[in-house]
Motif scaffolding. Structure first.
Motif, mmCIF file in Angstrom:
data_model
loop_
_atom_site.group_PDB
_atom_site.id
_atom_site.type_symbol
_atom_site.label_atom_id
_atom_site.label_comp_id
_atom_site.label_asym_id
_atom_site.label_seq_id
_atom_site.Cartn_x
_atom_site.Cartn_y
_atom_site.Cartn_z
ATOM 1 N N HIS A 128 0.839 -1.193 0.000
ATOM 2 C CA HIS A 128 0.000 0.000 0.000
ATOM 3 C C HIS A 128 0.878 1.250 0.000
ATOM 4 C CE1 HIS A 128 0.846 -1.420 4.045
ATOM 5 N NE2 HIS A 128 0.653 -0.205 4.521
ATOM 6 N N ARG B 183 -7.626 -5.083 6.855
ATOM 7 C CA ARG B 183 -7.308 -6.451 6.425
ATOM 8 C C ARG B 183 -6.551 -7.214 7.500
ATOM 9 N NH1 ARG B 183 -4.246 -6.387 1.037
ATOM 10 N NH2 ARG B 183 -3.637 -4.256 1.604
ATOM 11 N N GLU C 18 -5.452 5.960 2.055
ATOM 12 C CA GLU C 18 -6.531 4.966 1.985
ATOM 13 C C GLU C 18 -5.964 3.552 2.043
ATOM 14 O OE1 GLU C 18 -9.889 4.890 2.062
ATOM 15 O OE2 GLU C 18 -9.736 7.012 2.585
ATOM 16 N N ASP D 110 -6.974 0.629 4.718
ATOM 17 C CA ASP D 110 -7.418 -0.686 4.247
ATOM 18 C C ASP D 110 -6.516 -1.788 4.787
ATOM 19 O OD1 ASP D 110 -9.078 -2.398 2.409
ATOM 20 O OD2 ASP D 110 -7.109 -2.750 1.521
#
Length: 265
Positions: free
Chosen positions: A91, A103, A95, A99
């Protein structure tokens, strides 16, 4: 539920698991981990960022390892060949960080706790952006991840700068996922874009504002002229996890709000 013996090859899964109350699952951490302090005190250190003590990791009998980015691909491959399940997250945005926490929370059966953390951080982000809107003044910000060669800030850093009330001067480079894509061949573009604040976060090395001010041609920059050369410690901002959304964001806001307060009325 989920893996019981986890190796954290970077800091952000360690900090996240502690925040979720699942630190007992962690059996080994990165040697670069500084958050939380009890992790550094209590957990075996089994890796750097681009290398790992594979034999030591295997001795700890993990059932899962978590790392970050292509830079850890070789470590991941060796662990996979040794029979360890590996998750390499990749990532690169705010955002994406949110996320990632969701997860990871789901992976260890703490999905609701992860959702509460993410909701809290969203409120922090929105509140920070609201305060920036009230201030109105938006400085041009050059964020430097490394000095030789010059490397500008990654995407989540540029986004946090914007949320905190500044404008990253290299938005086109922030979109580059790899550090090599954010290398500046020379200082001409930095000088041309005339940053009003320079923020250094040299991973593993102390930021030296006097060295920055002495760079050829930099004396003409507003940031140098006004003494707006600042450091944000790399563990606060260059880890794509909780630190960046909390203490990292706070540090950026403090610098940018301070700059605005010092402007002539």
């Amino acid at each position: 539920m989920g893996p019981r013996r986890i190796i954290c090859l970077t800091e952000e899964p360690t900090e996240t698991l502690y925040l979720l109350g699942e630190e007992e699952r962690i059996v080994g951490i990165s040697g670069f981990t500084v958050r939380p302090v009890q992790a550094r005190r209590d957990k075996p250190k089994v890796s750097a960022f681009i290398s790992a003590k594979i034999d030591r990791i295997l001795d700890l009998k993990p059932d899962f390892a978590i790392g970050f980015s292509d830079i850890q691909a070789d470590i991941a491959a060796e662990l996979v060949r040794s029979g360890i399940e590996v998750w390499i997250a990749n990532h690169r945005s705010v955002e994406g960080i949110l996320d990632y926490v969701l997860r990871l929370g789901g992976l260890v059966g703490r999905g609701e706790a992860a959702r509460r953390l993410v909701d809290e951080w969203r409120r922090r982000l929105d509140a920070c952006a609201g305060r920036a809107a009230v201030r109105g003044l938006r400085p041009r910000v050059y964020f430097e991840e490394w000095d030789e060669p010059r490397i500008s800030g990654i995407r989540w850093v540029a986004e946090l700068v914007r949320i905190a009330g500044g404008d990253d001067i290299f938005p086109e480079l922030a979109a580059e996922p790899l550090a090599k894509g954010r290398i500046l061949a020379d200082d001409s573009k930095i000088i041309e874009r005339r940053p009003q604040i320079v923020i250094g976060s040299w991973c593993g090395k102390k930021f030296r504002p006097e060295q920055v001010a002495a760079r050829p041609g930099w004396e003409q920059l507003p940031a140098v002229r006004d003494g707006e050369l600042h450091e944000v410690k790399s563990p606060l901002i260059l880890q794509p996890g909780p630190a960046a959304l909390t203490d990292g964001l706070d540090a950026l806001e403090q610098l940018i709000a301070g700059w605005a307060q010092r402007r002539p009325k």
